[in-house]
Design an enzyme around this catalytic site. Structure first.
Site, PDB file in Angstrom:
ATOM      1  N   GLY A  69       0.811  -1.215   0.000  1.00  0.00           N
ATOM      2  CA  GLY A  69       0.000   0.000   0.000  1.00  0.00           C
ATOM      3  C   GLY A  69       0.845   1.266   0.000  1.00  0.00           C
ATOM      4  N   THR A  70       1.907   1.268   0.776  1.00  0.00           N
ATOM      5  CA  THR A  70       2.734   2.482   0.868  1.00  0.00           C
ATOM      6  C   THR A  70       3.324   2.835  -0.492  1.00  0.00           C
ATOM      7  OG1 THR A  70       3.234   1.986   3.175  1.00  0.00           O
ATOM      8  CG2 THR A  70       4.744   3.494   2.038  1.00  0.00           C
ATOM      9  N   ASN A 145      -8.519   3.606   8.347  1.00  0.00           N
ATOM     10  CA  ASN A 145      -7.882   2.474   9.016  1.00  0.00           C
ATOM     11  C   ASN A 145      -8.030   2.497  10.536  1.00  0.00           C
ATOM     12  OD1 ASN A 145      -6.072   4.697   8.119  1.00  0.00           O
ATOM     13  ND2 ASN A 145      -4.679   3.796   9.609  1.00  0.00           N
ATOM     14  N   GLN A 173      -7.719  -0.427   3.219  1.00  0.00           N
ATOM     15  CA  GLN A 173      -8.524  -1.051   4.275  1.00  0.00           C
ATOM     16  C   GLN A 173      -9.861  -1.579   3.766  1.00  0.00           C
ATOM     17  OE1 GLN A 173      -7.793  -1.891   7.368  1.00  0.00           O
ATOM     18  NE2 GLN A 173      -5.818  -0.876   7.507  1.00  0.00           N
ATOM     19  N   SER A 193      -3.582  -3.410  -0.847  1.00  0.00           N
ATOM     20  CA  SER A 193      -2.455  -4.121  -0.234  1.00  0.00           C
ATOM     21  C   SER A 193      -2.893  -5.522   0.161  1.00  0.00           C
ATOM     22  CB  SER A 193      -1.996  -3.342   1.008  1.00  0.00           C
ATOM     23  OG  SER A 193      -0.952  -4.020   1.655  1.00  0.00           O
ATOM     24  N   HIS A 195      -1.747  -7.742   2.435  1.00  0.00           N
ATOM     25  CA  HIS A 195      -1.751  -8.244   3.813  1.00  0.00           C
ATOM     26  C   HIS A 195      -2.924  -7.734   4.641  1.00  0.00           C
ATOM     27  CE1 HIS A 195       0.075  -4.890   6.349  1.00  0.00           C
ATOM     28  NE2 HIS A 195       0.287  -4.415   5.141  1.00  0.00           N
ATOM     29  N   THR A 231      12.295  -7.162 -10.529  1.00  0.00           N
ATOM     30  CA  THR A 231      11.793  -8.510 -10.819  1.00  0.00           C
ATOM     31  C   THR A 231      10.579  -8.819  -9.942  1.00  0.00           C
ATOM     32  OG1 THR A 231      14.030  -9.186 -11.347  1.00  0.00           O
ATOM     33  CG2 THR A 231      12.452 -10.952 -10.911  1.00  0.00           C
ATOM     34  N   CYS A 317       0.755   2.105  13.078  1.00  0.00           N
ATOM     35  CA  CYS A 317       1.799   3.121  12.941  1.00  0.00           C
ATOM     36  C   CYS A 317       1.906   3.971  14.197  1.00  0.00           C
ATOM     37  CB  CYS A 317       1.503   4.043  11.772  1.00  0.00           C
ATOM     38  SG  CYS A 317       0.985   3.167  10.336  1.00  0.00           S
TER      39      CYS A 317
HETATM   40  N1  PLP Z   1      -3.166   2.962   3.460  1.00  0.00           N
HETATM   41  C1  PLP Z   1      -3.938   2.567   4.487  1.00  0.00           C
HETATM   42  C2  PLP Z   1      -5.332   3.104   4.608  1.00  0.00           C
HETATM   43  C3  PLP Z   1      -3.450   1.655   5.421  1.00  0.00           C
HETATM   44  O1  PLP Z   1      -4.230   1.272   6.443  1.00  0.00           O
HETATM   45  C4  PLP Z   1      -2.132   1.158   5.273  1.00  0.00           C
HETATM   46  C5  PLP Z   1      -1.568   0.237   6.278  1.00  0.00           C
HETATM   47  O2  PLP Z   1      -1.996   0.185   7.409  1.00  0.00           O
HETATM   48  C6  PLP Z   1      -1.369   1.592   4.181  1.00  0.00           C
HETATM   49  C7  PLP Z   1      -1.918   2.500   3.299  1.00  0.00           C
HETATM   50  C8  PLP Z   1       0.011   1.074   3.954  1.00  0.00           C
HETATM   51  O3  PLP Z   1      -0.051  -0.244   3.431  1.00  0.00           O
HETATM   52  P1  PLP Z   1       1.197  -1.233   3.508  1.00  0.00           P
HETATM   53  O4  PLP Z   1       1.304  -1.669   4.932  1.00  0.00           O
HETATM   54  O5  PLP Z   1       0.837  -2.356   2.579  1.00  0.00           O
HETATM   55  O6  PLP Z   1       2.379  -0.475   3.041  1.00  0.00           O
END
Ligand code: PLP
Length: 374
Positions: A69-70, A145, A173, A193, A195, A231, A317
């Protein structure tokens, strides 16, 4: 241990885990290689791309795999090369910190307030868009989140398009938990994302609508049609695809099941008195955010942990970070309730017995902490 921190990271589903290990064992070819081993890996990756596309109603050539996600949020915000970014005060740091960084390099950034209920308002966005110039990117999440509040993204996307802006939706989310369709929403870009929906960590995707122009942020071998060099991790991608397909299949039943568990936990914990529910109304079925008056959120989280319950005092976080939640601050939650918030998040492995255990453990921990402080 009862695990109720799915919003931080979900355990993998058994099927996704089996696909991950099976692919890692059997398909080690580089999907860019011309030989059979490479082509076999390529075929598995393309199947997963179709499975991921299916979850969000996209075409498979609109799916670009990233590390999560990041990275997807960074690629969206940086890759559009906008003159102006409009986002909201409740976004994940992957969006907010990136927007701040771009602001330091000359991008005009506007951060929209939210209502006390935790939602972004289309009219507020419209006003901000009226004052924006050049290429404009609007980035608003599908669901928060920390509180689970679902944002009016269809309306926001429509408003953005009415002003010629590009609309990015961070669906990290929401995707896999509530119906999420890029065409129904009308977004140009979407982050997902693995996970957070039963897949592995370290893999995600950015959906890019055909015709939307976006530049890569990594240079290299030109994988993913030049948008994301490096890759591809075929085992992670294959497991992500499997998790997406499972989430699509089980979504309706899981929405109802988890929503009922969440509501039962909420109504029982609200009986403790001086409890505030942060985020009501249209929320994700699996996230519950409660503040317990007179109790520190960190202390409560640790007390629950000692009793075998994994929950969070905000987003992952924020763990170990004394700064109160920017999301609750944006929702005008009074300071004493901001520091006493607990996020309980449920997922595919949460059972009825777990819900009972959550109620019992949180009740005991809150009662004990209140007694200690009085
Ligand atoms: N965006 C939201 C709304 C999230 O809740 C999170 C992770 O908690 C992220 C982005 C970041 O995702 P990742 O952990 O896959 O980098």
């Amino acid at each position: 241990m009862i695990y109720a921190d799915y919003a931080a990271s979900s355990p993998m589903t058994e099927r996704a885990l089996a696909v991950l290990t099976g692919t890692a064992r059997n398909l080690w070819g580089n999907p860019s290689s011309l030989h059979q081993a490479g082509q076999d890996a390529h075929d598995v990756m393309e199947r997963a791309r179709r499975q991921c596309a299916g979850l969000i109603g996209a075409e498979s050539d609109e799916i670009f795999f990233t590390s999560g996600g990041t990275e997807s949020d960074n690629l969206a915000l940086r890759g559009v090369n906008a003159d102006c970014i409009i986002t909201s005060s409740i976004e994940h740091p992957a969006v907010l910190r990136t927007a701040e960084d771009l602001a330091r390099h000359g991008t005009a950034v506007t951060v929209l307030p939210v209502s006390e209920g935790g939602a972004v308002c289309a009219e507020t966005l419209g006003n901000a868009l009226a004052g924006a110039h050049g290429r404009v990117l609007v980035s608003v999440m599908l669901a928060n989140n920390e509180t689970g509040v679902i944002q009016p993204v269809r309306e926001l996307a429509r408003t953005a398009h009415a002003h010629g802006a590009v609309f990015h939706c961070d669906a990290v989310q929401g995707a896999g938990h509530i119906p999420t369709d890029v065409n129904a929403i009308g977004c140009d870009l979407m982050s997902v994302s693995a996970h957070k929906l039963g897949g592995p960590r370290g893999i995600g995707l950015l959906y890019v609508r055909r015709g939307v122009k976006i530049d890569p942020i990594l240079t290299g071998g030109g994988q993913e049609h030049g948008l994301r060099s490096g890759t591809e991790s075929v085992p992670l991608i294959a497991a992500f695809g499997e998790a997406c397909e499972e989430a699509s299949r089980s979504m309706d039943a899981e929405c109802a099941r988890l929503g009922a568990l969440r509501d039962r936990i909420a109504s029982e914990l609200l009986r403790l008195g001086d409890v505030r529910r942060n985020g009501v109304g249209n929320c994700l079925p699996g996230i519950l955010n409660l503040s317990f008056g007179g109790v520190g959120g960190e202390a409560l989280t640790l007390m629950c942990d000692l009793r075998g319950l994994a929950v969070s005092s905000g987003s992952a976080c924020h763990a170990g970070d004394e700064t109160p939640s920017h999301v609750l601050a944006a929702m005008q939650v009074p300071a004493e309730y901001r520091s006493s918030a607990l996020r309980i998040s449920l997922g595919h492995g949460t059972t009825d017995d777990d819900a009972d255990g959550i109620v019992q453990t949180v009740t005991e921990a809150v009662t004990m902490l209140r007694e200690m402080s009085s």
